[in-house]
Design a protein around this motif. Structure first.
Motif, PDB file in Angstrom:
ATOM      1  N   TYR A   1       8.783   2.879  10.819  1.00 38.11           N
ATOM      2  CA  TYR A   1       7.347   2.980  10.534  1.00 38.11           C
ATOM      3  C   TYR A   1       7.193   2.879   9.032  1.00 38.11           C
TER       4      TYR A   1
ATOM      5  N   ARG B   1       3.947   2.563   6.339  1.00 42.45           N
ATOM      6  CA  ARG B   1       2.511   2.405   6.087  1.00 42.45           C
ATOM      7  C   ARG B   1       2.121   3.143   4.808  1.00 42.45           C
ATOM      8  N   SER B   2       1.006   2.730   4.230  1.00 42.33           N
ATOM      9  CA  SER B   2       0.485   3.443   3.066  1.00 42.33           C
ATOM     10  C   SER B   2      -0.865   4.045   3.419  1.00 42.33           C
ATOM     11  N   TYR B   3      -1.329   4.978   2.610  1.00 42.01           N
ATOM     12  CA  TYR B   3      -2.661   5.543   2.777  1.00 42.01           C
ATOM     13  C   TYR B   3      -3.305   5.628   1.402  1.00 42.01           C
ATOM     14  N   PRO B   4      -4.657   5.577   1.330  1.00 47.51           N
ATOM     15  CA  PRO B   4      -5.307   5.535   0.018  1.00 47.51           C
ATOM     16  C   PRO B   4      -5.092   6.826  -0.775  1.00 47.51           C
TER      17      PRO B   4
ATOM     18  N   LEU C   1     -10.425   3.657   3.565  1.00 45.64           N
ATOM     19  CA  LEU C   1     -11.464   3.640   2.528  1.00 45.64           C
ATOM     20  C   LEU C   1     -12.239   2.340   2.571  1.00 45.64           C
TER      21      LEU C   1
ATOM     22  N   PRO D   1      -3.600   2.756   8.181  1.00 42.33           N
ATOM     23  CA  PRO D   1      -4.209   3.878   7.462  1.00 42.33           C
ATOM     24  C   PRO D   1      -4.589   3.523   6.033  1.00 42.33           C
ATOM     25  N   GLY D   2      -3.985   2.453   5.491  1.00 44.34           N
ATOM     26  CA  GLY D   2      -4.325   2.050   4.128  1.00 44.34           C
ATOM     27  C   GLY D   2      -5.740   1.510   4.013  1.00 44.34           C
TER      28      GLY D   2
END
Lengths: 399, 288
Positions: free
Chosen positions: A210, A212-215, B264, B260-261
């Motif tokens: 897995y 993924r990145s998140y803001p 926003l 998930p990026g």
């Protein structure tokens, strides 16, 4: 009436002016400037890692009479500016310190980005820039460009490589499988670490299940942790910042994401981490680490608590303090406020600091802690690039 | 199902962030840019009670909410009312109040820095899993959601079932006409502003159960609240609540199904679409 007021004002200003110069003649001081966030996104980290060490160091030096120059001992006059975590403000404050406040030396700014932003201005006025909270893979390029810039905390590749090595070793010993879930915060820091890590994982024969990145600033990470858990990983690695480090850990506990290797990057080494998670923190891996067993480190941790009223973190706090020790020793050895001479001295000498001996090779400190682990309430260094005292890595017990 | 519940929980947090601003902007016509700082102040209140006296954040609401009500009433009375009196048009008041509250936000950050320092602060409260329809959710988020639903429901009922509520809606629709029929507009505006501040502080207390705060994080909440209030339409509290839940569900769906990026980006895309096709907001009335 109005004119009289004006004259009074001028007289008062003149008197004030002479008063100031009079005081300066009576006791010479060395002016040291500090620019770092007190507000803005990085203020929380700076309030834990950066500012308390400056407070501690200035107090210790002034308590013993000041810095020893050839002309006698001089006390430190500290000038602080808040850069609001904005590179433009950092640059303005450094300019101001150089031209208006006539600071003799400057402490390095906080964080990789703000150090890079300020580097040209430090170079313009010949201030040595002994960075303490800057991690990058561009050390060689930057030190060539800025002859007064020093790196102490390490480089991106070493940090990621140590994490991969730990997982690889556990896998070779048959303790964990080879599936890794990796997430990162989508800003320069997280992206650089994730990009550095991917090829190293693949080369080590591990499988990124897995990725993924998140803001930046996201604390609602349930979807990320749920999806990571669904990938059924053997190890969880997050290149994360403080608020998301806390949120990811809490969410992992709630989801029951129980990997035997659990790594979150920045803030895992904060005393607040074990403060929030208590016994659950046991076995969690994170960026940094220290060797808490040396007498210098123990004295430092004790003094930090006494003077600032709070605990040092288990990673960059001591590095910040070590760079201040280096600045102090170099200024005293040179014995004047000559910045170029002090820079040369830092380049060519070895320093005995709280993190052990530091000798810059091409302006880069090559011995630093990369990974730590919470073991019995202390964040022990478990991997480094040549620092002694690493403890063996333990597998994380269930939450 | 997982997406819906996670989305609703997130929507509940967003409603907590935005409802207070909706009251302040919708009725009192003050675009309060210090909204986020007041939320953080509420979080600090809960944190302080919890760490110093081990008082549950749910009980400390009993102190935090009245305190926030008084503080906001004072802010309105001494900082905003002079602007209201001086303003010739509502546009004029909007500009003045934006500038004044923007300044106020810096003052509040400074005060919180001086009192609590710049560290991160958080604590663990009800951080246990609860199983709903076979999936695990954080108990503290569920509690915050329930409290948020309760607040939304009671505010809505109060606005629609009581005489003061009716007056308040009248002020919201047309302040000058409301004055003509004998409603004390400035008193009601002060009440709405103070109530909005109290709701915001309650939101901060509840969110502090699972979010990590620091003294200068408020602007993030202000931004979110602004988006939600403008999306929902400024003159109806149902608009803000609807927008909060739509945003929560949309962000969660994007995070689960796409990446998930992009959460926003999804939120701003929705905002943009609303601005393009319904500039008065989801439930807003078109200006005549």
């Amino acid at each position: 009436m109005r004119r009289e007021g004006l004259i009074n004002l001028v007289v008062a200003a003149l008197l004030a002016g002479t008063a100031v110069t009079g005081a300066a003649q009576a006791a010479e001081v060395i002016k040291i400037g500090a620019v770092a966030p007190k507000t803005g996104p990085l203020a929380g980290g700076a309030a834990i890692t950066h500012w308390p060490n400056i407070q501690l160091w200035v107090k210790q030096v002034n308590d013993r009479g000041g810095l020893k120059l050839k002309t006698g001992q001089v006390k430190i006059e500290l000038i602080e500016y808040d850069d609001r975590t904005t590179p433009g403000e950092t640059i303005k404050a450094v300019e101001r310190l150089a031209t208006q406040d006539n600071a003799d030396f400057l402490i390095a700014p906080y964080s990789t980005g703000l150090n890079l932003a300020a580097a040209p201005i430090y170079a313009k006025y010949d201030y040595p820039l002994v960075t303490s909270t800057s991690i990058t893979d561009k050390v060689e390029e930057l030190t060539k460009r800025y002859p007064g810039m020093f790196f102490t905390l390490g480089d991106t590749t070493s940090f990621t490589k140590s994490v991969v090595d730990i997982i690889k070793k556990a896998q070779d010993e048959g303790k964990v499988g080879k599936r890794v879930a990796m997430v990162n915060v989508a800003d320069a820091f997280g992206i650089e670490l994730a990009n550095a890590a991917r090829p190293i994982f693949t080369k080590a024969g591990l499988e990124i299940a897995y990725d993924r990145s998140y803001p930046l600033g996201t604390q609602d990470l349930a979807p990320v942790v749920k999806a990571a858990k669904a990938a059924n990983p053997d190890a969880f690695v997050a290149w994360s910042y403080p608020p998301d480090t806390f949120a990811l850990t809490e969410q992992a506990k709630i989801e029951g994401l129980d990997t035997k290797i659990f790594y979150t990057a920045v803030a895992t080494a904060f005393p607040g981490y074990v403060g929030k998670f208590g016994k659950s923190a046991e076995g969690v891996l994170g960026a940094g680490g220290i060797n808490p067993d040396t007498p210098q480190m123990q004295a430092y941790l004790k003094a930090h608590k006494e003077v600032t009223g709070k605990d040092a973190d288990y990673w960059a706090s001591a590095v910040v303090y070590a760079t201040l020790q280096i600045l102090e020793k170099s200024i005293e050895a040179v014995g004047t406020k000559d910045r170029k001479a002090v820079t040369e001295y830092i380049k060519n000498n070895s320093f005995d600091t709280v993190i052990g001996p530091v000798k810059y090779k091409d302006q880069n400190n090559e011995a630093f802690w990369t990974v730590g682990q919470w073991q019995n309430g202390v964040f022990q260094g478990v991997a480094s690039t040549g620092r002694p005292g690493a403890k063996p890595v333990a597998l994380k017990p269930a939450w | 199902m997982d997406i819906v519940i996670t989305g609703l929980l997130l929507g509940g947090s967003y409603a907590l962030i935005a409802m207070g601003l909706q009251l302040q902007y919708g009725v009192a016509r003050i675009m309060n840019l210090a909204n986020g700082e007041l939320l953080v102040a509420g979080a600090f209140g809960a944190f302080w009670f919890f760490t110093a006296y081990r008082v549950s954040p749910l009980y400390s609401l009993l102190v935090v909410v009245p305190a926030a009500f008084c503080l906001n009433w004072l802010i309105y009375r001494y900082l905003m009312l002079p602007l209201v009196r001086r303003a010739k048009t509502s546009g004029h008041l909007e500009v003045d109040s934006i500038l004044a509250t923007f300044g106020l936000s810096f003052v509040l950050v400074g005060v919180m820095l001086a009192i609590f320092g710049g560290d991160f602060f958080n604590y663990s409260f009800l951080a246990r899993p609860v199983i709903v329809f076979g999936d695990r959710y954080a108990l503290n988020r569920i509690v915050a959601f329930l409290a948020s639903a309760l607040l939304c429901g009671s505010l809505y009922a109060w606005l629609h079932a009581t005489r003061v509520g009716l007056n308040m809606r009248a002020v919201s629709v047309n302040p000058s006409a409301a004055g003509l029929v004998g409603i004390n507009v400035s008193r009601l505006s002060a009440l709405a502003f103070a109530l909005g501040g109290a709701v915001t502080a309650a939101g901060g207390s509840l969110l502090s159960m699972f979010l990590t705060f620091d003294a200068s994080i408020g602007v993030i909440f202000t931004m979110k609240a602004l988006i939600i209030v403008i999306m929902g339409g400024v003159d109806d509290i149902r608009g803000a609540i609807t927008a909060a839940f739509i945003l929560g569900l949309a962000e969660t769906a994007v995070a689960f199904l796409i990446d998930p990026g992009l959460t926003l980006a999804a939120a701003y895309l929705l905002f943009l679409l609303v601005l393009l096709f319904r500039p008065q907001g989801l439930l807003g009335r078109r200006k005549t």
